[in-house]
Design a protein around this motif. Structure first.
Motif, short mmCIF file in Angstrom:
data_model
loop_
_atom_site.label_atom_id
_atom_site.label_comp_id
_atom_site.label_asym_id
_atom_site.label_seq_id
_atom_site.Cartn_x
_atom_site.Cartn_y
_atom_site.Cartn_z
N HIS A 50 9.39 1.15 -3.13
CA HIS A 50 8.23 0.91 -4.11
C HIS A 50 7.82 -0.78 -4.02
O HIS A 50 6.72 -0.81 -4.01
CB HIS A 50 8.53 0.93 -5.69
N GLU A 51 8.66 -1.53 -3.37
CA GLU A 51 8.26 -2.86 -3.42
C GLU A 51 7.35 -2.95 -1.84
O GLU A 51 6.72 -4.15 -1.79
CB GLU A 51 9.56 -3.75 -2.85
N HIS A 52 7.19 -1.98 -1.13
CA HIS A 52 6.35 -2.02 0.11
C HIS A 52 5.18 -1.19 0.04
O HIS A 52 4.48 -0.82 0.83
CB HIS A 52 7.26 -1.54 1.30
N GLN A 53 4.90 -0.66 -1.27
CA GLN A 53 3.78 -0.05 -1.77
C GLN A 53 2.39 -0.80 -1.12
O GLN A 53 1.53 -0.13 -0.63
CB GLN A 53 3.72 0.70 -3.12
N ALA A 54 2.45 -2.06 -1.53
CA ALA A 54 1.32 -2.83 -1.24
C ALA A 54 1.16 -3.08 0.14
O ALA A 54 -0.19 -3.10 0.72
CB ALA A 54 1.29 -4.33 -1.84
N ASP A 55 2.23 -3.17 0.94
CA ASP A 55 2.21 -3.19 2.43
C ASP A 55 1.57 -1.94 3.05
O ASP A 55 0.77 -1.97 4.04
CB ASP A 55 3.64 -3.46 2.93
N LEU A 56 1.79 -0.78 2.43
CA LEU A 56 1.39 0.55 2.83
C LEU A 56 -0.02 0.65 2.82
O LEU A 56 -0.99 0.98 3.51
CB LEU A 56 2.14 1.85 2.49
N GLN A 57 -0.45 0.08 1.46
CA GLN A 57 -1.86 0.05 1.31
C GLN A 57 -2.80 -0.83 2.34
O GLN A 57 -3.61 -0.41 2.75
CB GLN A 57 -2.20 -0.48 -0.19
N ARG A 58 -2.15 -1.97 2.43
CA ARG A 58 -2.63 -2.84 3.59
C ARG A 58 -2.62 -2.40 4.96
O ARG A 58 -3.68 -2.32 5.78
CB ARG A 58 -1.98 -4.18 3.44
N SER A 59 -1.55 -1.52 5.40
CA SER A 59 -1.70 -1.06 6.71
C SER A 59 -2.65 0.12 6.66
O SER A 59 -3.22 0.20 7.77
CB SER A 59 -0.14 -0.21 6.81
N ALA A 60 -2.87 0.71 5.60
CA ALA A 60 -3.91 1.75 5.68
C ALA A 60 -5.40 1.27 5.76
O ALA A 60 -6.20 1.49 6.77
CB ALA A 60 -3.95 2.77 4.50
N ASN A 61 -5.55 0.18 5.06
CA ASN A 61 -7.02 -0.55 5.28
C ASN A 61 -7.16 -1.23 6.53
O ASN A 61 -8.13 -1.39 7.17
CB ASN A 61 -7.12 -1.67 4.03
N TRP A 62 -5.82 -1.62 7.06
CA TRP A 62 -5.98 -2.44 8.36
C TRP A 62 -6.61 -1.40 9.34
O TRP A 62 -7.36 -1.70 10.23
CB TRP A 62 -4.73 -3.13 8.82
N LEU A 63 -5.92 -0.10 9.42
CA LEU A 63 -6.26 0.89 10.50
C LEU A 63 -7.70 1.22 9.88
O LEU A 63 -8.59 1.56 11.23
CB LEU A 63 -5.30 2.04 10.35
N ALA A 64 -8.04 1.34 8.97
CA ALA A 64 -9.20 2.20 8.60
C ALA A 64 -10.42 1.04 9.28
O ALA A 64 -11.22 1.29 9.81
CB ALA A 64 -9.75 2.16 7.18
#
Length: 486
Positions: A50-64
């Motif tokens: 859960h503590e890395h949920q924001a990191d996964l969101q950032r990762s997705a936005n980075w790739l997009a």
């Protein structure tokens, strides 16, 4: 095997790809690709925490953002309630050409900084031709080969859009079993209409021996808890008559395989399809030695099912592994108590034509029979996260284009064949799209997937990017949609 012919063709496909120009472009931009990968790896997109949920969101936005910069006119995030977002992009401006869905993932496995000796897992370091960091090989590096492969394809051909219709799906939950992938695909049916799926979450055998991956094993995961006393009890008080769950679990694990290394579940091999002589011959043709295997995998010894070679055990035969056993006081100081519960996790790798539901029931029946009525237990089998095996049909014409493209990417005359030992949602993607799956990845066994000191060979990123730049042109040169489906 793929071979180049004197008449200017490779496996019957015209060799009209500007191979030298492709390699020149990739070499010129290889540092850019590596810096892209460095920036992406720094985003700690760890699966399942859960503590890395924001990191996964950032990762997705980075790739997009990178896909938009590459030119994809449609790029969006597929949000998942309670899960990690997937990235979807589409560039379909080639009427009459095949439509290809590229699949991979951007989530990574957890990593502990103090167990990494080369570099902290999310502070990438480039050294001796390798980039060290979590996700460099599994699978962010593979995704960026696709990004830069498209850029190279456009640059050397002068096209304003790819020669095929491209759809890209990079999910954020693969390391956790792709829990929401089926729901995402059901919610976006227009995105899954494709003639071919290219799955890029795979390994190659050796850097100097490119080989087309023809399939992946499936996976069934299980968690078993065996119960003893109602609570942890002083061993001197009850030792002897008290049930010890560790003993029961140890006996069970010890009987998982017979003396020939075969899995002991009744009926387990009933659905196992025997590989063809041609496939076994292709695998036997790969360069292999025990010393090389042990050095690159650090596995110390070789075991497994009698009557099969190491690579056949790895790719063509099912396996059953115990991944963890936990019981009692695992840290000091010990309390001298018989534990109330002992737990273990199992990973069963399956092959055609085994199915998740059937193997799950076989495991459930075997555990119950082995433990007996006198031992309480609970077996958890998350069937929804299980994955069935998938093998690419031999007659898929896209394989011809892929073999030729790999020969371009590695600048070799011969390309071998192999399979992969791990699982993936290939079977799900096939069922949803109705399209055949072909596999292409740039990982190697020595890349240490899921372990400390994960890394990727920069030379493999170069070869993989050049391969994909060639592949889109070669695929388009085949006859329409038949290039994918035959």
């Amino acid at each position: 095997m793929s071979t180049a012919a004197a008449d200017g063709t490779r496996d019957g496909v015209p060799v009209d790809v500007p191979v030298d120009a492709v390699h020149a472009y990739v070499a010129e931009h290889l540092d850019d690709l590596v810096q892209h990968l460095v920036g992406w790896v720094r985003l700690r997109g760890v699966a399942g925490l859960h503590e890395h949920q924001a990191d996964l969101q950032r990762s997705a936005n980075w790739l997009a953002g990178v896909l938009r910069d590459t030119g994809f006119p449609r790029t969006e995030l597929w949000e998942v309630e309670g899960g990690a977002p997937a990235v979807y992009a589409e560039w379909c401006e080639a009427p009459g050409a095949p439509t290809v869905l590229v699949y991979s993932h951007h989530d990574v496995r957890a990593a502990k900084d103090d167990s990494w000796g080369q570099a902290p897992p999310f502070e990438p370091a480039l050294r001796d031709g390798r980039l060290w960091g979590r996700g460099t090989s599994d699978a962010k590096g593979q995704v960026l080969c696709h990004v830069w492969g498209v850029r190279a394809h456009l640059a050397v051909t002068g096209r304003t859009a790819p020669a095929v219709n491209l759809k890209v799906l990079v999910e954020g939950e693969e390391e956790g079993g792709s829990t929401h992938l089926a729901d995402l695909l059901a919610a976006h049916p227009e995105a899954t209409r494709a003639d071919l799926v290219v799955l890029s979450d795979t390994l190659l055998w050796r850097a100097d021996a490119p080989a087309v991956c023809m399939g992946l094993r499936g996976v069934v995961s299980a968690r078993l808890e065996v119960f003893g006393p109602a609570r942890d009890v002083h061993s001197g008080l009850v030792s002897g008559p008290a049930p010890n769950p560790v003993h029961a679990l140890a006996r069970l694990v010890g009987r998982l395989h017979d003396d020939d290394g075969r899995i002991a579940l009744p009926g387990f091999y009933d659905d196992v399809v025997q590989p063809s002589d041609a496939e076994r011959a292709g695998i036997a043709a790969l360069p292999y030695s025990d010393d090389d295997w042990l050095a690159r995998t650090e596995t110390r010894s070789i075991g497994g099912e009698a009557g099969w070679s190491t690579l056949e055990r790895l790719w063509l035969r099912p396996s059953a592994e115990v991944l963890s056993i936990v019981a009692g006081d695992v840290t000091d100081p010990p309390r001298g108590a018989i534990p109330s519960v002992a737990g273990a996790t199992f990973s069963i790798r399956t092959v055609p034509d085994q199915r998740v539901g059937t193997v799950s029931e076989q495991l459930r029946a075997w555990v119950a029979a082995e433990l007996g009525d006198g031992v309480e237990h609970e077996l958890s089998l998350p069937v929804e996260s299980g994955q069935d095996p998938y093998v690419t049909p031999e007659d898929v014409p896209a394989l011809v284009a892929l073999r030729a493209a790999m020969a371009d990417g590695w600048r070799v005359d011969r390309v071998g064949r192999m399979r992969n030992a791990g699982g993936s949602p290939a079977s799900l993607l096939h069922d949803v799209t109705g399209a055949p799956i072909v596999f292409f990845g740039t990982g190697l066994p020595e890349d240490n997937w899921h372990d400390s000191d994960e890394s990727v060979s920069v030379a493999m990123l170069h070869a993989g990017t050049a391969t994909l730049a060639s592949f889109w042109q070669r695929l388009a040169a085949l006859d329409g949609g038949g290039a994918a489906t035959g």
